[in-house]
Design an enzyme around this catalytic site. Structure first.
Site, PDB file in Angstrom:
ATOM      1  N   SER A 160      -4.298   2.002 -19.279  1.00 17.66           N
ATOM      2  CA  SER A 160      -3.251   1.762 -20.276  1.00 17.66           C
ATOM      3  C   SER A 160      -3.881   1.308 -21.594  1.00 17.66           C
ATOM      4  O   SER A 160      -4.797   0.488 -21.588  1.00 17.66           O
ATOM      5  CB  SER A 160      -2.277   0.690 -19.783  1.00 17.66           C
ATOM      6  OG  SER A 160      -1.734   1.054 -18.540  1.00 17.66           O
ATOM      7  N   GLU A 243      -2.160 -10.944 -13.217  1.00 11.54           N
ATOM      8  CA  GLU A 243      -1.548  -9.679 -13.599  1.00 11.54           C
ATOM      9  C   GLU A 243      -0.257  -9.427 -12.833  1.00 11.54           C
ATOM     10  O   GLU A 243       0.661  -8.820 -13.341  1.00 11.54           O
ATOM     11  CB  GLU A 243      -2.551  -8.535 -13.352  1.00 11.54           C
ATOM     12  CG  GLU A 243      -2.021  -7.185 -13.790  1.00 11.54           C
ATOM     13  CD  GLU A 243      -2.952  -6.031 -13.475  1.00 11.54           C
ATOM     14  OE1 GLU A 243      -4.152  -6.270 -13.241  1.00 11.54           O
ATOM     15  OE2 GLU A 243      -2.466  -4.887 -13.483  1.00 11.54           O
ATOM     16  N   THR A 367      -0.317  -1.521  -5.269  1.00  5.90           N
ATOM     17  CA  THR A 367       0.857  -0.915  -4.626  1.00  5.90           C
ATOM     18  C   THR A 367       1.483  -1.900  -3.632  1.00  5.90           C
ATOM     19  O   THR A 367       0.845  -2.855  -3.181  1.00  5.90           O
ATOM     20  CB  THR A 367       0.479   0.372  -3.868  1.00  5.90           C
ATOM     21  OG1 THR A 367      -0.363   0.005  -2.760  1.00  5.90           O
ATOM     22  CG2 THR A 367      -0.252   1.362  -4.746  1.00  5.90           C
ATOM     23  N   ASN A 368       2.741  -1.611  -3.280  1.00  2.82           N
ATOM     24  CA  ASN A 368       3.438  -2.484  -2.316  1.00  2.82           C
ATOM     25  C   ASN A 368       2.690  -2.572  -0.988  1.00  2.82           C
ATOM     26  O   ASN A 368       2.652  -3.633  -0.362  1.00  2.82           O
ATOM     27  CB  ASN A 368       4.852  -1.956  -2.064  1.00  2.82           C
ATOM     28  CG  ASN A 368       5.836  -2.527  -3.072  1.00  2.82           C
ATOM     29  OD1 ASN A 368       5.433  -3.249  -3.987  1.00  2.82           O
ATOM     30  ND2 ASN A 368       7.098  -2.207  -2.918  1.00  2.82           N
ATOM     31  N   GLU A 369       2.092  -1.448  -0.567  1.00  4.99           N
ATOM     32  CA  GLU A 369       1.395  -1.466   0.734  1.00  4.99           C
ATOM     33  C   GLU A 369       0.210  -2.429   0.683  1.00  4.99           C
ATOM     34  O   GLU A 369      -0.004  -3.224   1.604  1.00  4.99           O
ATOM     35  CB  GLU A 369       0.899  -0.056   1.101  1.00  4.99           C
ATOM     36  CG  GLU A 369       2.005   0.942   1.441  1.00  4.99           C
ATOM     37  CD  GLU A 369       2.759   1.453   0.215  1.00  4.99           C
ATOM     38  OE1 GLU A 369       2.212   1.387  -0.909  1.00  4.99           O
ATOM     39  OE2 GLU A 369       3.914   1.905   0.372  1.00  4.99           O
TER      40      GLU A 369
END
Ligand code: FAD
Length: 385
Positions: A160, A243, A367-369
């Protein structure tokens, strides 16, 4: 934990609201959502810096405000609620500054922290690679020591603000013989160094705030190494907690949610009892998510590191952000498919943008996992699979 705001915190919130109501930047955006990643406005960030609202928790000697993380949360919450474009200073304020305070040299702090506070420098974060995202330890970008320099070669992706940043906060392999999570270092790379190529990547919305970054034998002075050589992986784990745990994980779509609920009221859609229940369910969950994020700020204010608490907050809040985008689309109906700026689209087509952007929430920042793995191991003490 006592979350009641002090009179000073109430004053801070009012000052913010007054400032945001009169500053042209929040109203000047085409849409009010995702201001921390889709709203890049250096002049606005500089105006915030002049007011002392960047680096709020940092020591005064670097231009910081020496205030608490709860105070900082009040500032970020008000900015995002107003749809303010805060991307230009977000990474510096949220994670690079704290990382330099924790691991940087005096020289790095003195040179960069006051510039972050003034919004005179912007950072991108070069962690992910085509073959290493969740498994960051698998990265292959190399930084080879050569005299007073490192020579960096490799590729980063999904970076980003790569096109806007003055520095890349690069994570690179400095010892290829060591075990994967050892032999990794953090290095600040000036983005104008010869050998760097940035190639923007458009996302599903059509915006391109991120891109690929190619490093072709880029020479970086060794003074830009952050912390201990080959121990970067452990330093990064701490940085990721900063973060993950901010209010940006909950209220990216708040301005649109507020407008969508008003629209539902206007059109009579709230006569549908199922929709009414779902709207109320989201409101309840927003309160719960806010409590989680305030808890994380409370932990930081006590000088402790939130690890599984930050992961719990991110999983809950970003999943909720996706639910919100889905419900907004149902409130708007079939016209929610009309793109941003379409003349006939209710709410200016922001519902379509929210739907297309929503999958990113549970990917960016871990990620959620992966976060559920952290919760199960660090929070619940379950064995690693
Ligand atoms: C909007 C946006 C902005 C971003 N900005 C940046 C940035 O500025 N800098 C940067 O470095 N990166 C950035 N990223 C990249 C982001 O950090 C990665 O996309 C993320 O870490 C996942 O990595 P990956 O895409 O390689 O997916 P992978 O790691 O390949 O994962 C693919 C799937 O497998 C699952 N998976 C992987 N490992 C496991 C496991 N051990 N257990 C269970 N499931 C697993 C994942 O959950 C996922 O569903 C950004 C991403 C987005 C969407």
């Amino acid at each position: 934990m006592d979350f009641r705001p002090s009179p000073e915190q109430e004053r801070l919130r009012s000052e913010l609201r007054e400032f945001l109501a009169s500053d042209p930047a929040p109203q000047g955006r085409a849409f009010s959502e995702d201001g921390w990643i889709a709203g890049f406005d250096r002049d606005f960030s500089r105006r915030l810096g002049e007011r002392g609202w960047i680096g709020l928790t940092w020591p005064a000697r670097y231009g910081g405000g020496e205030r608490s993380y709860l105070d900082r949360l009040i500032v970020t919450e008000e900015l995002l609620r107003a749809g303010a474009p805060v991307a230009a200073h977000w990474f510096g304020d949220r994670q690079i500054g704290p990382a330099l305070l924790a691991h940087g040299t005096d020289e790095q702090r003195e040179e960069l922290l006051p510039r972050i506070v003034r919004a005179d420098v912007c950072f991108c974060v070069g962690m992910s690679e085509p073959g290493a995202g969740s498994d960051l330890a698998g990265l292959s970008t190399r930084a080879v020591a050569d005299g007073d320099d490192f020579v960096v070669s490799g590729q980063k992706i999904w970076t980003s603000f790569a096109s806007d940043a003055e520095f890349c906060y690069l994570v690179a392999r400095t010892d290829p013989e060591a075990a994967p999570h050892r032999g990794i270092s953090e290095i600040l790379v000036p983005m104008d160094a010869p050998g760097i190529t940035v190639s923007p990547i458009p996302d599903m919305v059509g915006e391109s705030h991120f891109g690929e970054v190619f490093f072709d034998e880029v020479r970086v002075p060794r003074r830009w190494l952050i912390g201990t050589l080959d121990r970067g992986f452990y330093q990064i784990m701490q940085q990721l907690d900063y973060e993950r745990s901010g209010i940006e994980r909950l209220i990216s779509n708040w301005p649109l949610w507020r407008d969508a609920v008003a629209l539902a009221r206007e059109t009579g859609a709230t006569a549908d009892p199922v929709l009414r229940q779902e709207i109320a369910g989201i409101e309840t969950a927003l309160h719960a998510g806010r409590g989680m994020i305030y808890r994380v700020a409370g932990i930081l204010s006590e000088g402790r590191m939130p690890s599984h608490e930050a992961a719990v907050a991110k999983v809950f809040c970003t999943s909720l952000e996706q639910r919100i985008a889905g419900l907004i689309a149902r409130i708007v109906g079939p016209a929610s498919q009309l793109a941003l700026g379409s003349e006939r689209a209710p709410l200016g087509g922001r519902a379509a943008r929210a739907l297309l952007y929503a999958p990113a929430y549970t990917i960016q920042g871990g990620t959620n996992e992966i976060l559920r793995n952290i919760i199960s191991q660090r929070g619940l003490g379950l064995p690693a699979s």
